[in-house]
Design an enzyme around this catalytic site. Structure first.
Site, mmCIF file in Angstrom:
data_model
loop_
_atom_site.group_PDB
_atom_site.id
_atom_site.type_symbol
_atom_site.label_atom_id
_atom_site.label_comp_id
_atom_site.label_asym_id
_atom_site.label_seq_id
_atom_site.Cartn_x
_atom_site.Cartn_y
_atom_site.Cartn_z
ATOM 1 N N ARG A 46 -55.751 -59.554 -82.846
ATOM 2 C CA ARG A 46 -54.933 -59.375 -81.645
ATOM 3 C C ARG A 46 -55.783 -59.033 -80.426
ATOM 4 O O ARG A 46 -55.476 -59.449 -79.311
ATOM 5 C CB ARG A 46 -53.865 -58.303 -81.895
ATOM 6 C CG ARG A 46 -52.748 -58.814 -82.796
ATOM 7 C CD ARG A 46 -51.795 -57.720 -83.276
ATOM 8 N NE ARG A 46 -51.394 -56.757 -82.288
ATOM 9 C CZ ARG A 46 -50.131 -56.491 -81.939
ATOM 10 N NH1 ARG A 46 -49.134 -57.149 -82.498
ATOM 11 N NH2 ARG A 46 -49.867 -55.559 -81.053
ATOM 12 N N ARG A 57 -56.973 -65.826 -67.082
ATOM 13 C CA ARG A 57 -56.718 -65.337 -65.728
ATOM 14 C C ARG A 57 -57.984 -65.386 -64.872
ATOM 15 O O ARG A 57 -57.917 -65.688 -63.678
ATOM 16 C CB ARG A 57 -56.149 -63.922 -65.755
ATOM 17 C CG ARG A 57 -54.711 -63.843 -66.165
ATOM 18 C CD ARG A 57 -53.788 -64.417 -65.084
ATOM 19 N NE ARG A 57 -52.414 -64.254 -65.479
ATOM 20 C CZ ARG A 57 -51.607 -65.242 -65.871
ATOM 21 N NH1 ARG A 57 -52.044 -66.490 -65.892
ATOM 22 N NH2 ARG A 57 -50.370 -64.993 -66.229
ATOM 23 N N HIS A 60 -58.205 -68.782 -63.700
ATOM 24 C CA HIS A 60 -57.231 -69.010 -62.626
ATOM 25 C C HIS A 60 -57.752 -68.499 -61.283
ATOM 26 O O HIS A 60 -57.340 -68.984 -60.227
ATOM 27 C CB HIS A 60 -55.898 -68.328 -62.943
ATOM 28 C CG HIS A 60 -55.139 -68.979 -64.054
ATOM 29 N ND1 HIS A 60 -54.249 -68.274 -64.835
ATOM 30 C CD2 HIS A 60 -55.123 -70.250 -64.520
ATOM 31 C CE1 HIS A 60 -53.728 -69.097 -65.730
ATOM 32 N NE2 HIS A 60 -54.246 -70.303 -65.564
ATOM 33 N N SER A 88 -62.409 -50.408 -82.927
ATOM 34 C CA SER A 88 -63.350 -49.650 -83.747
ATOM 35 C C SER A 88 -64.782 -49.777 -83.253
ATOM 36 O O SER A 88 -65.596 -48.872 -83.449
ATOM 37 C CB SER A 88 -63.290 -50.133 -85.197
ATOM 38 O OG SER A 88 -63.803 -51.456 -85.301
ATOM 39 N N SER A 149 -52.100 -51.318 -82.620
ATOM 40 C CA SER A 149 -51.189 -51.865 -81.602
ATOM 41 C C SER A 149 -51.369 -51.231 -80.230
ATOM 42 O O SER A 149 -51.410 -51.940 -79.222
ATOM 43 C CB SER A 149 -49.734 -51.718 -82.047
ATOM 44 O OG SER A 149 -49.457 -52.571 -83.130
ATOM 45 N N GLU A 152 -54.496 -52.514 -78.538
ATOM 46 C CA GLU A 152 -54.358 -53.921 -78.154
ATOM 47 C C GLU A 152 -53.462 -54.081 -76.929
ATOM 48 O O GLU A 152 -53.779 -54.851 -76.015
ATOM 49 C CB GLU A 152 -53.806 -54.713 -79.340
ATOM 50 C CG GLU A 152 -54.748 -54.729 -80.523
ATOM 51 C CD GLU A 152 -54.060 -54.743 -81.876
ATOM 52 O OE1 GLU A 152 -54.778 -54.690 -82.887
ATOM 53 O OE2 GLU A 152 -52.803 -54.798 -81.936
ATOM 54 N N ASP A 160 -55.131 -57.021 -67.224
ATOM 55 C CA ASP A 160 -54.281 -57.436 -66.102
ATOM 56 C C ASP A 160 -54.537 -56.581 -64.860
ATOM 57 O O ASP A 160 -54.514 -57.088 -63.736
ATOM 58 C CB ASP A 160 -52.806 -57.393 -66.496
ATOM 59 C CG ASP A 160 -52.383 -58.600 -67.326
ATOM 60 O OD1 ASP A 160 -53.140 -59.591 -67.401
ATOM 61 O OD2 ASP A 160 -51.276 -58.558 -67.900
#
Length: 185
Positions: A46, A57, A60, A88, A149, A152, A160
């Protein structure tokens, strides 16, 4: 717990995680991106998906951005930037990527929970990220989410946010970036 309550708790965790990220480290990453001829992103699982979204991006925005391991990835040259996301910091394939980049005189940036990791020790720049390792029994950061999770998700939001910082520095807007979007869809 209801699904929407889980969503609210995840968003709360993400909100709290922002306080653990250093603006100075983030600015250093942005400066390295701006001064690099080529930027390569890497991650596994992930985290690798987040790395791919970041490279997209950057492309872009007009940067010469690539994803480590893709069939169209060009060779790394001296001074190019390799950005590795690994919670990790011990993912074997990414340890190899960092070592190879260093042997080619590339600049390695590591985004990790564990700055003292094998990848962290090879990095020229470390961005300390909050989160819990996949094996949460060894982690000090508590989350309701499974495995990595939170790391990630924070990685995606951080990427972003760096894009927004780069847009500000380059005077770009979404409309301008859209001119670099794929058009064969």
């Amino acid at each position: 717990m209801k699904t929407t309550e889980y969503v609210a708790e995840i968003l709360n965790e993400l909100h709290n995680s922002a306080a653990y990220i250093s603006n100075e480290e983030a600015d250093q990453l942005a400066d390295h991106i701006l001064s690099s001829h080529q930027i390569f992103t890497a991650g596994a699982g992930r985290s690798g998906l987040m790395a791919k979204s970041f490279a997209m991006r950057l492309m872009h925005m007009g940067f010469n951005a690539h994803i480590v391991g893709e069939i169209l990835t060009p060779p790394l040259a001296e001074g190019d930037l390799v950005i590795i996301g690994s919670g990790s910091g011990e993912t074997k394939s990414l340890i190899h990527t960092a070592a190879k980049a260093k042997s080619l005189h590339g600049i390695v940036a590591a985004l990790t929970i564990n700055p003292e990791s094998s990848i962290g020790k090879q990095a020229d720049l470390i961005i300390r990220m909050p989160g819990s390792p996949k094996d949460q029994s060894n982690g000090s950061y508590k989350t309701i989410q499974p495995m990595g999770s939170l790391f990630e998700q924070t990685l995606l939001l951080f990427y972003d946010a760096v894009i927004l910082k780069l847009m500000e520095k380059k005077g770009l807007d979404s409309e301008t970036m859209f001119t670099h979007h794929a058009n064969l869809e």
